[in-house]
Design a protein around this motif. Structure first.
Motif, PDB file in Angstrom:
ATOM      1  N   LEU A  18       0.847  -1.238   0.104  1.00  0.00           N
ATOM      2  CA  LEU A  18      -0.204   0.106  -0.040  1.00  0.00           C
ATOM      3  C   LEU A  18       0.976   1.247  -0.038  1.00  0.00           C
ATOM      4  O   LEU A  18       1.627   1.604   0.938  1.00  0.00           O
ATOM      5  N   GLY A  19       1.120   1.780  -1.259  1.00  0.00           N
ATOM      6  CA  GLY A  19       1.932   2.933  -1.093  1.00  0.00           C
ATOM      7  C   GLY A  19       3.323   2.416  -0.916  1.00  0.00           C
ATOM      8  O   GLY A  19       3.770   0.936  -1.468  1.00  0.00           O
ATOM      9  N   GLU A  20       4.101   2.878  -0.189  1.00  0.00           N
ATOM     10  CA  GLU A  20       5.582   2.486   0.058  1.00  0.00           C
ATOM     11  C   GLU A  20       5.709   1.192   1.364  1.00  0.00           C
ATOM     12  O   GLU A  20       6.473   0.746   1.518  1.00  0.00           O
ATOM     13  N   ARG A  21       4.435   1.327   1.956  1.00  0.00           N
ATOM     14  CA  ARG A  21       4.112  -0.152   3.234  1.00  0.00           C
ATOM     15  C   ARG A  21       4.211  -1.192   2.427  1.00  0.00           C
ATOM     16  O   ARG A  21       3.185  -1.489   1.524  1.00  0.00           O
TER      17      ARG A  21
ATOM     18  N   ARG B  37      -7.337   4.746  -9.692  1.00  0.00           N
ATOM     19  CA  ARG B  37      -6.898   3.744 -10.625  1.00  0.00           C
ATOM     20  C   ARG B  37      -7.816   3.428 -11.918  1.00  0.00           C
ATOM     21  O   ARG B  37      -7.323   3.037 -12.872  1.00  0.00           O
TER      22      ARG B  37
ATOM     23  N   ILE C 162      -8.144   5.785  -3.845  1.00  0.00           N
ATOM     24  CA  ILE C 162      -7.245   5.115  -4.662  1.00  0.00           C
ATOM     25  C   ILE C 162      -7.835   4.057  -5.680  1.00  0.00           C
ATOM     26  O   ILE C 162      -7.434   4.054  -6.929  1.00  0.00           O
TER      27      ILE C 162
ATOM     28  N   GLU D 168      -9.517   6.361   1.853  1.00  0.00           N
ATOM     29  CA  GLU D 168      -8.215   6.192   1.418  1.00  0.00           C
ATOM     30  C   GLU D 168      -8.616   5.128   0.139  1.00  0.00           C
ATOM     31  O   GLU D 168      -8.210   5.247  -0.963  1.00  0.00           O
TER      32      GLU D 168
ATOM     33  N   VAL E 240      -4.963  -2.138  -2.689  1.00  0.00           N
ATOM     34  CA  VAL E 240      -3.626  -2.608  -2.251  1.00  0.00           C
ATOM     35  C   VAL E 240      -3.170  -2.833  -3.994  1.00  0.00           C
ATOM     36  O   VAL E 240      -3.681  -2.705  -4.840  1.00  0.00           O
ATOM     37  N   ALA E 241      -1.704  -3.233  -3.621  1.00  0.00           N
ATOM     38  CA  ALA E 241      -0.956  -3.691  -5.241  1.00  0.00           C
ATOM     39  C   ALA E 241      -0.419  -5.284  -4.621  1.00  0.00           C
ATOM     40  O   ALA E 241       0.070  -5.263  -3.525  1.00  0.00           O
TER      41      ALA E 241
ATOM     42  N   MET F 110       0.149   9.270  -5.517  1.00  0.00           N
ATOM     43  CA  MET F 110       1.529   8.573  -5.498  1.00  0.00           C
ATOM     44  C   MET F 110       1.281   7.322  -4.787  1.00  0.00           C
ATOM     45  O   MET F 110       2.017   6.384  -5.181  1.00  0.00           O
ATOM     46  N   LYS F 111       0.417   7.010  -3.688  1.00  0.00           N
ATOM     47  CA  LYS F 111       0.040   5.914  -3.103  1.00  0.00           C
ATOM     48  C   LYS F 111      -0.835   4.756  -4.126  1.00  0.00           C
ATOM     49  O   LYS F 111      -0.167   3.714  -4.187  1.00  0.00           O
ATOM     50  N   ALA F 112      -1.493   5.304  -4.960  1.00  0.00           N
ATOM     51  CA  ALA F 112      -2.226   4.419  -5.696  1.00  0.00           C
ATOM     52  C   ALA F 112      -1.250   3.662  -6.735  1.00  0.00           C
ATOM     53  O   ALA F 112      -1.398   2.756  -7.268  1.00  0.00           O
ATOM     54  N   PHE F 113      -0.181   4.360  -7.326  1.00  0.00           N
ATOM     55  CA  PHE F 113       0.557   3.867  -8.418  1.00  0.00           C
ATOM     56  C   PHE F 113       2.098   3.527  -8.055  1.00  0.00           C
ATOM     57  O   PHE F 113       2.792   3.135  -8.944  1.00  0.00           O
ATOM     58  N   TYR F 114       2.313   3.528  -6.510  1.00  0.00           N
ATOM     59  CA  TYR F 114       3.807   3.403  -6.360  1.00  0.00           C
ATOM     60  C   TYR F 114       3.957   1.797  -6.430  1.00  0.00           C
ATOM     61  O   TYR F 114       3.070   1.077  -6.209  1.00  0.00           O
ATOM     62  N   PRO F 115       5.279   1.505  -7.099  1.00  0.00           N
ATOM     63  CA  PRO F 115       6.479   2.319  -7.154  1.00  0.00           C
ATOM     64  C   PRO F 115       6.390   3.029  -8.609  1.00  0.00           C
ATOM     65  O   PRO F 115       7.532   3.499  -8.777  1.00  0.00           O
TER      66      PRO F 115
END
Ligand SMILES: Nc1nc2c(ncn2[C@@H]2O[C@H](COP(=O)(O)OP(=O)(O)O)[C@@H](O)[C@H]2O)c(=O)[nH]1
Lengths: 423, 303
Positions: free
Chosen positions: A281-284, B21, B17, B13, A295-296, B48-53
């Motif tokens: 989730l972002g950098e976490r 997306r 997000i 959030e 999430v990813a 930024m959070k949605a597409f990180y990294p």
């Protein structure tokens, strides 16, 4: 951070819808909730004081707080769906304020689609009427987990317990036919606030909770499916920069269940299996993700996956098929065309479909199934069978609101013309 | 046993997000409207959070009236440098020079309304098919019925009577040639949610949101920052004085009112909002021009 500020981070979100016939007191009730929970600012209050005064009204009309667009102000009725917000120290609330008339069924369905709870208003003098039944039916059709029947205008029936018991009895009788699990009944006077936020001094016979107490405390932790793991892939993340050269992440919102790092998953429709490598989730980095988190996911193996695919647990798969039975609520002026071609959006996939047949339509006032003259026009609800051009991975709406719902789009106009709940 | 619950900010959030997306997936050429205000700062953080990294897959578009708080521009440029996002600027001055927008005259003159002209021109010029905005439904009555995906016809206009129904989290962004969408991922947030989220995520904010000394004057019951862009009446000049203020919302200098405040941290701002008696738009002059003012401007393509 002090504990007070931690408190802000401990609030839950509850979405609810209000349904009632015109003049049952819906706007007054919402105004009352906002006012008694101190969610109204001085400038808003001044504006409605002025407006009430201009109209020559004797009390400040709290109903004016929730009044929407200009045309509606002129007509003096609410149409469409309007969203309102307020918060107490326990919860943040999102109200979908929808009109109650039969010609606004689609609006109520829209508001109901995301609600945790429905408030159905009943005028104590009129009792359970046709509209009450329709509203309760829509709440059950859309599988809103909690229902609160507010018996309003108790002041006009001398705050009589017997009236309350009668409405409760009538409602329960009829609701036993519907799939509603959790029903509450509250006698209120929205105009003066009895049992809305503050307990009524005039209905001491009522031992139950105030409406606000129910809104703040009803258990919503199980409103999402946390059993059947479903992850529709929404977007593929490929940074292709030096730091993350080989990264390939699948962005999406968990539609059901829980995913953990290391879980064995299948990719549908291809059927390939692999394991969850990471959850981000972002950098976490997270160890698990549950519905409705966005999430990813990264996977152990490099499999071709794109938007519209679904990740599921290997031993818990959804149904897959092209012929699908749905309950549909029609939202467009142009009626549903049997044999007609449409686009269906289901989770993140778009497929074309043809309407095979209308099995029956519902008379939503009497809740009778009509098998004759089966056409579905604006605001009608019925059961249809569709055939999609490719297989869909779905669950029944009853099992999972996210993987069991779809919208029907008319390709010529691009309008959303129908809402479908998979049977 | 673990409980699988999100708090309200995590829930909001996750929704925002998801919407961002969807925009990246459904549109070919989206853009994120960046005003420098707290809502667009939160939007950029969410993107930024949605597409990180990966980096944010769309540019930021700033509609610049030329009447900015200097702090906004400093913050914007740092943000762009930090995130590597692409910045596009649409200048209201260019629209005025082209003759497509006409400068207002008089004491209350503001370029606020002209922004919609420049915005539509910038959208047409960049061929953007979706513009992500930080609008919130709680800001103003007419926004209460706004969709997440808000369809605009080929003239950029919004038709409140003819909106697409929006069910579950299924968003329909299909459109015909020449049409575009405005998308509002933080529709369901309130001012309080925005600040609580800023606290939770520790997002750095421009200095003018916090208390500072500033030369202010009074106009129709509100406080404004002294600036070269505003004409002061003699009676207003008499009210000029240094005050301890902060801004609750940041837009064009000519219409953004200041609030007397000692809040110097995000926590203090949250406490101040909790005990506040006026809405944030109560301090913006543009909405006071009439109850239906916002609705009118929106139909014309305002944010
Ligand atoms: N006596 C009485 N009147 C009420 C009560 N609640 C609402 N009303 C009145 O009923 C009318 C309709 O209320 P309103 O809130 O506009 O109804 P809506 O059409 O459902 O939004 C108004 O005149 C209200 O003042 C109540 O508890 N008691």
């Amino acid at each position: 951070m002090t504990s007070v500020h931690q408190g802000y981070l401990n609030m839950e979100l509850l979405r609810f819808i209000t349904a009632g016939s015109v003049d049952d007191g819906k706007s007054t009730l919402i105004g009352r909730l906002l006012y008694d929970s101190k969610s109204i600012f001085a400038d808003q209050m001044e504006a409605i004081e002025l407006a009430s005064f201009r109209k020559g009204e004797e009390h400040v009309n709290l109903a004016l707080l929730t009044d929407g667009l200009r045309a509606e102000r002129e007509q003096g009725i609410t149409i469409d769906v309007a969203y309102r917000y307020f918060a107490t120290p326990k919860r943040k609330f999102i109200i979908a304020d929808t009109p109650g008339h039969i010609q606004y069924t689609r609006n109520m369905v829209t508001g109901a689609s995301t609600a945790n709870l429905a408030i159905v208003l009943v005028d104590a003098r009129k009792g359970v009427v046709e509209q009450t039944k329709r509203h309760a039916y829509i709440a059950s059709l859309l599988q809103i987990p909690h229902l609160v029947v507010c018996i309003n205008k108790m002041d006009l029936v001398d705050f009589a317990e017997q009236t309350y018991q009668q409405v409760k009895h009538d409602f329960e009788n009829f609701a036993s036919k519907l799939a509603i699990n959790d029903v509450h009944f509250v006698p209120i006077c929205a105009l003066e606030g009895d049992n809305v936020v503050n307990r009524s001094e005039r209905m001491k016979w009522y031992g139950g909770s105030t409406l606000m107490h129910i809104l703040e405390n009803v258990h919503i932790g199980s409103d999402h499916n946390h059993i059947d793991a479903r992850f529709p892939v929404q977007y593929v993340l490929r940074p292709m920069n030096t730091a993350h050269h080989d990264y390939r992440g699948y962005a999406g919102r968990v539609a059901g269940g829980i995913f953990r790092v290391g879980d064995k998953v299948a990719v549908l429709p291809s059927g390939f299996t692999t394991r969850v490598k990471g959850i981000h989730l972002g950098e976490r980095e997270l160890s698990e993700a549950f519905a409705p988190m966005s999430v990813a996911l990264t996977l152990e193996d490099d499999i071709g996956i794109s938007r519209g695919d679904m990740l599921v647990r290997v031993n818990n798969r959804p149904q897959t098929g092209q012929d699908i039975d749905l309950m549909v609520c029609w939202m467009d002026e142009r009626p549903l065309q049997v044999g007609g071609r449409y686009v269906v959006r289901h989770t993140t996939s778009d497929v074309r479909c043809i309407i095979l047949e209308v099995t029956y339509t519902m008379d939503i006032n009497t809740l009778q199934r009509l098998e004759e003259g089966r056409s579905i026009g604006l605001n009608d609800i019925g059961r249809v069978r569709i055939r999609a051009t490719g297989p869909l991975c779905f669950d029944s709406y009853r099992k999972n609101r996210a993987t069991g719902s779809l919208i029907i789009i008319d390709e010529a106009t691009n309008r959303t013309v129908g809402a479908g709940m998979i049977v | 046993m673990a409980t699988y619950k999100l708090n309200h900010l995590q829930g909001l959030e996750a929704e925002a997000i998801h919407v961002m997306r969807e925009v990246a997936a459904q549109f070919e050429n989206p853009v994120l409207l960046f005003s420098g205000g707290k809502d667009s700062i939160v939007m950029t953080h969410l993107a930024m959070k949605a597409f990180y990294p990966a980096s944010i897959p769309f540019p930021l578009l700033h509609i610049d009236t030329g009447h900015n708080f200097p702090e906004t521009i400093v913050y914007r440029d740092r943000l762009v440098a930090r995130t590597g996002a692409k910045l596009v600027i649409g200048h209201v001055q260019d629209s005025i020079d082209r003759g497509t927008a006409v400068e207002e005259k008089g004491y209350n003159a503001s370029r606020n309304a002209l922004q919609s002209v420049t915005l539509l021109e910038s959208i047409a010029h960049g061929k953007y098919d979706a513009a992500l905005g930080g609008g919130r439904r709680d800001e103003e009555k007419s926004r209460a019925k706004e969709r997440f995906f808000s369809h605009r016809d080929e003239f950029g206009q919004w038709d409140p009577k003819n909106q697409r129904p929006e069910l579950w989290d299924l968003y329909n962004g299909r459109k015909h040639q020449g049409e575009h969408f405005r998308v509002f991922p933080i529709s369901n947030w309130t001012e309080m949610d925005v600040w609580q989220y800023i606290l939770m995520e520790e997002i750095p904010m421009p200095s003018i949101y916090f208390t500072h000394r500033r030369l202010c004057f009074e106009r129709s019951g509100a406080l404004y920052s002294y600036s070269e862009f505003m004409n002061l009446r003699d009676s207003e000049k008499e009210t000029l004085r240094e005050m301890q203020v902060r801004f609750r919302t940041i837009g064009d200098m000519t219409c953004t009112g200041a609030t007397v405040s000692n809040a110097s941290t995000v926590v203090e701002i949250i406490e101040e909002i909790a005990s506040s008696r006026v809405t944030e738009r109560g301090s913006r002059q543009d909405d006071k021009r009439g109850e239906a003012a916002m609705e009118d401007r929106k139909k014309l393509g305002y944010f």
